[in-house]
Write a protein that holds these residues in place. Structure first.
Motif, short mmCIF file in Angstrom:
data_model
loop_
_atom_site.label_atom_id
_atom_site.label_comp_id
_atom_site.label_asym_id
_atom_site.label_seq_id
_atom_site.Cartn_x
_atom_site.Cartn_y
_atom_site.Cartn_z
N PRO A 28 0.81 -1.23 0.00
CA PRO A 28 0.00 0.00 0.00
C PRO A 28 0.84 1.26 0.00
O PRO A 28 2.07 1.23 0.14
CB PRO A 28 -0.80 -0.13 1.30
N GLY A 29 0.14 2.38 -0.12
CA GLY A 29 0.82 3.67 -0.09
C GLY A 29 1.43 4.00 1.25
O GLY A 29 2.17 4.97 1.38
N ALA A 30 1.12 3.21 2.28
CA ALA A 30 1.64 3.48 3.62
C ALA A 30 3.12 3.15 3.77
O ALA A 30 3.73 3.53 4.75
CB ALA A 30 0.84 2.68 4.66
N ARG A 31 3.70 2.44 2.81
CA ARG A 31 5.11 2.10 2.95
C ARG A 31 5.94 3.39 2.97
O ARG A 31 5.60 4.37 2.32
CB ARG A 31 5.57 1.17 1.83
N THR A 32 7.02 3.38 3.72
CA THR A 32 7.76 4.63 3.95
C THR A 32 9.19 4.56 3.43
O THR A 32 9.52 5.20 2.43
CB THR A 32 7.78 4.95 5.45
N TYR A 33 10.04 3.78 4.08
CA TYR A 33 11.46 3.78 3.72
C TYR A 33 11.67 3.37 2.27
O TYR A 33 12.59 3.87 1.60
CB TYR A 33 12.24 2.84 4.65
N ALA A 34 10.84 2.47 1.77
CA ALA A 34 11.02 1.98 0.40
C ALA A 34 10.85 3.08 -0.64
O ALA A 34 11.36 2.98 -1.75
CB ALA A 34 10.02 0.85 0.13
N ARG A 35 10.14 4.13 -0.30
CA ARG A 35 9.95 5.23 -1.26
C ARG A 35 11.23 6.03 -1.44
O ARG A 35 11.61 6.39 -2.55
CB ARG A 35 8.82 6.14 -0.78
N ALA A 36 11.89 6.34 -0.33
CA ALA A 36 13.11 7.16 -0.40
C ALA A 36 14.35 6.33 -0.68
O ALA A 36 15.35 6.87 -1.15
CB ALA A 36 13.29 7.93 0.91
N LEU A 37 14.28 5.04 -0.41
CA LEU A 37 15.45 4.16 -0.55
C LEU A 37 15.09 2.99 -1.46
O LEU A 37 14.83 1.88 -0.98
CB LEU A 37 15.90 3.66 0.82
N PRO A 38 15.09 3.20 -2.76
CA PRO A 38 14.70 2.15 -3.70
C PRO A 38 15.81 1.13 -3.91
O PRO A 38 16.42 1.03 -4.98
CB PRO A 38 14.39 2.92 -4.98
N ILE A 39 16.10 0.39 -2.87
CA ILE A 39 17.12 -0.65 -2.95
C ILE A 39 16.51 -1.99 -2.53
O ILE A 39 15.49 -2.02 -1.83
CB ILE A 39 18.35 -0.32 -2.07
N VAL A 40 17.14 -3.07 -2.92
CA VAL A 40 16.69 -4.42 -2.58
C VAL A 40 17.85 -5.12 -1.89
O VAL A 40 18.71 -5.73 -2.55
CB VAL A 40 16.24 -5.20 -3.84
N PRO A 41 17.95 -5.04 -0.58
CA PRO A 41 19.09 -5.65 0.12
C PRO A 41 19.08 -7.17 -0.03
O PRO A 41 18.05 -7.81 0.13
CB PRO A 41 18.87 -5.24 1.58
N VAL A 42 20.25 -7.72 -0.32
CA VAL A 42 20.38 -9.18 -0.42
C VAL A 42 21.44 -9.73 0.53
O VAL A 42 21.37 -10.89 0.92
CB VAL A 42 20.70 -9.62 -1.87
N ARG A 43 22.40 -8.92 0.90
CA ARG A 43 23.43 -9.31 1.86
C ARG A 43 23.80 -8.10 2.70
O ARG A 43 23.74 -6.96 2.22
CB ARG A 43 24.68 -9.84 1.15
N ALA A 44 24.20 -8.36 3.94
CA ALA A 44 24.59 -7.25 4.82
C ALA A 44 25.53 -7.77 5.90
O ALA A 44 25.39 -8.89 6.39
CB ALA A 44 23.36 -6.62 5.46
#
Length: 586
Positions: A28-44
């Motif tokens: 939904p439109g309620a997502r927050t961080y994903a809007r400003a940070l368009p990344i797909v983390p796979v390892r950290a």
């Protein structure tokens, strides 16, 4: 570590983009961080995140402060594996288990001494809002009162009992304690005494004053209370429909009284006393006061130790339980294990979440045994017995304590703040740099015009790397937009004596208008350079750094260099660059 790697193979890019497209279509439109940070983390690992597109990032968001040790720290992974391999239950409600017992024992080793000897620990649902709800219901039940005191700019959860307080008003003019006040603030409005804000469904302001010598129990709650008196909750133990009074939080750059420093903090404390003591236009004695020693979502605003002690004195003298929210500040973040340790304050209630779970969901309320009056079954949640989170939290707390990471945060945070002070001279779009330990904020403002200090979006010396020498010994720095001087002082006894930056504010000048669009642009430019940062503040104009406590000197230098580079790019952007050239031509 180098900067973000370049172009990824076409197949990798296409997988990354497809994942983001599916997220946008399904969530939904309620997502927050994903809007400003368009990344797909796979390892950290530690400070570093690798995305599905092959790029690497330095993560100074740290799960919004959840990852005290960074991503996938070995001691955390080992603690989780040990529980998984042992055959122990992963879900145990509030039953006693060896994992829970070890967590409580480690927690008690770190608590303020005045609380540890008489503390009770309540496990709540998985999020901080659950703990807020539990804490508010606790003090209401123990005192027989209903109202709550909070401070402008604060955000304490978003649920029914966890009031969101980040939204406020731009200005106030009024009287408090016999003195006139006027000025600007990010989240406070008053006329006469502080306004009382009431949650939906509760129109009455309660009239009871409470017992000045001790907390009022439920058995004494009936006398003198009006309709909707304390104890009559919609559901037992729920902090619903409580009148909420906002008070001015002391700060320097946007001081609500226009003075800042010790004088501003003193005026804020006097205002609080007036609101509590004025029988005509004040507020009824509340069930509790909640505050943060460093406001996080409010824009990284540290309260002075003297003001913290003053609030403890004010509440203790009136038998108002003091609730300290350590959700973001706890487990070494500010340069002491708990932010209250800097001032030596012993609160009646502490709200703990985020780092306390070692990267997994967990929230805890620690409170004095004097408040232990609630009946069984209050604040029930099936997720109170999260064994993996308790194991990860135990490992995290022990590692921070044994390796003196709070002291490390105080020392490195001071060095970083010293380097960042240069930004207020280099870039007129930076209004103030502030923080405590490894909780740092850079406030973005509209640039000054020609003839004013700074000379437009770029100030004198623009282009120099702010991070150079971040790992070296700290020296005197600039006080920034308000002309504060920078010095050093000893850390508190409980923080282990780490070196801490001490700001000595000079008389305030009118702050520049907040610039949330510039903060967003800085966040975007940081991401392009492989740096993940958060935004905060009442206007969303504060760039926040929350690196893990394990960040190295070299990594700190890289973070500051990338941030300075991003700031310069924004300051030189066409909007402000063209505006500046137009002014100079005119």
């Amino acid at each position: 570590m180098g900067r973000a790697v370049g172009e990824a193979p076409a197949g990798t890019r296409s997988s990354h983009e497809a994942t983001l497209r599916r997220q946008a279509a399904r969530e939904p439109g309620a997502r927050t961080y994903a809007r400003a940070l368009p990344i797909v983390p796979v390892r950290a690992r530690g400070l570093t995140i690798e995305g599905a597109d092959g790029r690497r990032y330095l993560d100074c968001l740290s799960g919004a402060g959840t990852l005290a040790l960074g991503h996938n720290h070995p001691v955390v992974l080992e603690a989780i594996r040990t529980v998984l391999d042992s055959g122990a239950p992963l879900h145990a409600l509030d039953l006693a288990t060896p994992v829970q017992d070890a967590f409580i024992a480690e927690l008690f080793r770190t608590l303020p001494p005045g609380l540890a000897g008489r503390a009770r620990v309540q496990f709540c649902g998985p999020g901080a809002t659950d703990a807020m709800d539990a804490a508010f219901g606790l003090v209401q039940a123990a005192t027989g009162r209903r109202g709550l005191l909070a401070f402008s700019g604060a955000r304490h959860g978003v649920g029914a009992g966890g009031f969101e307080q980040a939204r406020g008003f731009e200005a106030f003019v009024g009287r408090a304690g016999g003195f006139e006040v006027s000025g600007r603030t990010g989240g406070f409005e008053a006329s006469g005494a502080a306004r009382m804000f009431e949650m939906p469904g509760q129109a009455e302001a309660l009239e009871g004053a409470g017992n000045a010598g001790a907390f009022q129990g439920l058995a004494q709650a009936g006398a003198g209370q009006g309709p909707g008196r304390a104890g009559e909750f919609d559901r037992p133990g729920r902090a619903l429909d409580a009148p909420l009074t906002h008070l001015p939080y002391p700060q320097d750059y946007r001081c609500p009284f226009g003075v800042g420093g010790a004088r501003g903090a003193d005026l804020a404390a006097r205002w609080t006393e007036s609101v509590l003591d004025d029988p005509r236009t004040g507020t009824p004695l509340p069930a509790g006061m909640i505050l943060e020693a460093v406001q996080g979502e409010g824009g990284v605003i540290p309260a002075s130790d003297d003001w913290m002690r003053r609030m403890r004195e004010v509440t203790a003298a009136r038998s108002v339980p003091l609730i300290v929210d350590e959700t973001q500040t706890g487990v070494g973040r500010t340069g002491a294990f708990w932010a209250v340790d800097h001032s030596g304050v012993t609160p009646d209630v502490m709200i703990l979440s985020k780092a306390i779970g070692g990267s997994l969901p967990l929230s805890v309320v620690v409170h004095s045994d004097a408040l232990d009056v609630e009946e069984p079954g209050v604040h029930t949640s099936p997720y109170r017995g999260n064994q993996l989170a308790m194991a990860a939290g135990t490992a995290t707390m022990a590692y921070v304590r044994e390796n003196h990471l709070a002291e490390r945060a105080a020392t490195l945070g001071s060095r970083m703040l010293t380097q960042l002070q240069d930004l207020t001279r280099q870039f007129a779009v930076v209004g103030e740099v502030r923080g405590r330990g490894l909780m740092i904020g850079v406030e973005m403002v509209e640039p000054v015009g020609v003839g004013e200090a700074g000379g437009g979006a770029l100030g004198a010396g623009a282009g120099a790397g702010a991070g150079a020498g971040a790992g070296a010994g700290a020296g005197a720095g600039s006080g920034g937009a308000r002309g504060a001087s920078v010095g050093f002082g000893d850390g508190s006894d409980r923080s282990g004596g780490g070196v801490e930056l001490v700001m000595e504010p000079q008389p305030a000048r009118e702050p520049r208008p907040a610039a949330p669009a510039l903060a967003t642009a800085v966040q975007r430019e940081c991401l392009r350079r492989g740096l993940i940062v958060e935004l905060g503040g009442c206007h969303g104009n504060v760039v926040r750094l929350l690196p893990p406590l394990t960040i190295s000197d070299e990594q700190a230098t890289a973070v500051l260099d990338r941030l300075a580079d991003a700031l310069e790019a924004v300051a030189r952007s066409s909007t402000y660059g063209d505006q500046q050239r137009h002014r100079q031509a005119g």
